[in-house]
Design a protein around this motif. Structure first.
Motif, short mmCIF file in Angstrom:
data_model
loop_
_atom_site.label_atom_id
_atom_site.label_comp_id
_atom_site.label_asym_id
_atom_site.label_seq_id
_atom_site.Cartn_x
_atom_site.Cartn_y
_atom_site.Cartn_z
N MET A 1 -7.26 37.16 37.49
CA MET A 1 -5.85 36.99 37.17
C MET A 1 -5.50 37.78 35.90
N THR A 2 -4.40 38.49 35.94
CA THR A 2 -3.98 39.26 34.79
C THR A 2 -3.21 38.37 33.82
N THR A 3 -3.61 38.37 32.55
CA THR A 3 -2.87 37.57 31.58
C THR A 3 -2.02 38.51 30.74
N PHE A 4 -0.80 38.07 30.48
CA PHE A 4 0.12 38.89 29.71
C PHE A 4 0.04 38.46 28.25
N ARG A 5 -0.34 39.41 27.39
CA ARG A 5 -0.39 39.11 25.96
C ARG A 5 0.70 39.91 25.27
N MET A 6 1.62 39.18 24.67
CA MET A 6 2.73 39.87 24.02
C MET A 6 2.27 40.43 22.68
N ASN A 7 2.70 41.64 22.39
CA ASN A 7 2.41 42.25 21.09
C ASN A 7 2.90 41.31 19.98
N PRO A 8 2.08 41.07 18.92
CA PRO A 8 2.49 40.12 17.87
C PRO A 8 3.83 40.49 17.22
N ALA A 9 4.13 41.78 17.13
CA ALA A 9 5.41 42.20 16.52
C ALA A 9 6.59 41.73 17.38
N TYR A 10 6.43 41.80 18.71
CA TYR A 10 7.49 41.31 19.61
C TYR A 10 7.62 39.79 19.52
N ARG A 11 6.44 39.13 19.36
CA ARG A 11 6.46 37.67 19.25
C ARG A 11 7.24 37.24 18.00
N ARG A 12 6.94 37.92 16.87
CA ARG A 12 7.65 37.60 15.61
C ARG A 12 9.14 37.89 15.75
N TYR A 13 9.45 39.00 16.44
CA TYR A 13 10.84 39.40 16.66
C TYR A 13 11.61 38.30 17.40
N LEU A 14 10.99 37.79 18.47
CA LEU A 14 11.65 36.72 19.24
C LEU A 14 11.78 35.45 18.41
N ARG A 15 10.75 35.15 17.62
CA ARG A 15 10.79 33.96 16.76
C ARG A 15 11.90 34.06 15.72
N ARG A 16 12.25 35.28 15.34
CA ARG A 16 13.35 35.45 14.37
C ARG A 16 14.70 35.45 15.08
N MET A 17 14.75 36.11 16.25
CA MET A 17 16.04 36.28 16.93
C MET A 17 16.57 34.97 17.49
N LEU A 18 15.68 34.11 17.96
CA LEU A 18 16.13 32.87 18.60
C LEU A 18 16.91 31.96 17.64
N PRO A 19 16.34 31.59 16.47
CA PRO A 19 17.13 30.74 15.56
C PRO A 19 18.38 31.44 15.05
N LEU A 20 18.31 32.76 14.85
CA LEU A 20 19.50 33.50 14.39
C LEU A 20 20.60 33.44 15.44
N SER A 21 20.20 33.53 16.72
CA SER A 21 21.19 33.48 17.80
C SER A 21 21.82 32.09 17.90
N LEU A 22 20.97 31.05 17.69
CA LEU A 22 21.51 29.67 17.69
C LEU A 22 22.49 29.49 16.53
N LEU A 23 22.12 30.06 15.36
CA LEU A 23 23.01 29.99 14.19
C LEU A 23 24.34 30.68 14.50
N TYR A 24 24.25 31.84 15.19
CA TYR A 24 25.45 32.61 15.54
C TYR A 24 26.37 31.78 16.45
N VAL A 25 25.79 31.24 17.51
CA VAL A 25 26.60 30.46 18.47
C VAL A 25 27.21 29.24 17.77
N GLY A 26 26.39 28.56 16.95
CA GLY A 26 26.86 27.38 16.22
C GLY A 26 27.98 27.73 15.26
N ALA A 27 27.82 28.84 14.54
CA ALA A 27 28.83 29.25 13.55
C ALA A 27 30.13 29.67 14.23
N ILE A 28 30.01 30.33 15.39
CA ILE A 28 31.22 30.71 16.14
C ILE A 28 31.96 29.45 16.61
N ALA A 29 31.18 28.49 17.15
CA ALA A 29 31.78 27.25 17.64
C ALA A 29 32.47 26.51 16.49
N LEU A 30 31.82 26.49 15.33
CA LEU A 30 32.38 25.82 14.16
C LEU A 30 33.69 26.49 13.73
#
Lengths: 63, 140
Positions: B1-30
């Motif tokens: 079975m092939t396992t997909f390993r995400m590049n650590p830089a992409y992993r960090r990128y997603l970890r940063r983008m997700l809370p920022l996107s939630l902040l964006y949506v929350g701030a727009i709603a506010l």
């Protein structure tokens, strides 16, 4: 640039993933270099040459 | 079975983008909830309106960090190509539309708010460009 990375790799029985791990790059990078879609930087070319115990010009040729 | 390993830089990128996107949506709603239509541009209104902008600045920072932290030179080149295509796409659309607004004033005005979403759409165009020019094995 042309290269015979694929032959060199096959002679050692390495998969693209094996070579990628030795070079600390992605498998996609190895694939792109092998198929001539991407020419590696000089530092990466040196690493490739070192792994195969060859000179850069023996692996990569002007094409 | 092939396992997909995400590049650590992409992993960090997603970890940063997700809370920022939630902040964006929350701030727009506010801002939508708390700023009434035709509100005066007082300190409170400006503060609330600028809050989503913090998340946008965060997105720009996260994208910059991705380029700095992506050690794989081929993947980095693909990302840079996407960014360049997105920039060209945004410049072209905004400039052409700006000329239309200038000489045909009846066309709808393009709010500056849409520049970043346009650039994000340009990233998608850049991804297609990478696929077309760099082949099917291109990951980005």
């Amino acid at each position: 640039m042309k290269n015979h990375l694929k032959d060199l790799r096959a002679r050692r029985g390495w998969s693209q993933q094996d070579l990628a791990e030795r070079l600390e790059v992605s498998r996609q990078s190895v694939n792109a270099i092998e198929t001539g879609r991407y020419d590696p930087s000089l530092p990466l070319a040196f690493r490739i040459a070192e792994i195969f115990g060859m000179r850069i010009e023996d692996i990569f040729q002007k094409g | 079975m092939t396992t997909f390993r995400m590049n650590p830089a992409y992993r960090r990128y997603l970890r940063r983008m997700l809370p920022l996107s939630l902040l964006y949506v929350g701030a727009i709603a506010l801002a939508v909830r708390l700023i009434p239509d035709h509100a005066p541009a007082d300190a409170r209104t400006i503060g609330l309106a600028l809050l989503p902008g913090l998340a946008v600045v965060g997105w720009v920072w996260a994208m910059g960090r991705l380029l700095v932290e992506l050690e794989d030179e081929y993947l980095r080149m693909l990302e840079i190509r996407k960014f360049l295509v997105a920039t060209a796409f945004t410049l072209a659309v905004c400039s052409v539309w700006g000329l239309l607004e200038l000489f045909a004033p009846t066309v709808p005005k393009l709010a500056l708010f849409f520049v970043f979403p346009l650039w994000a759409l340009g990233l998608f165009v850049g991804m297609l460009f990478n696929r077309l020019t760099m082949g099917a094995h291109c990951p980005a």
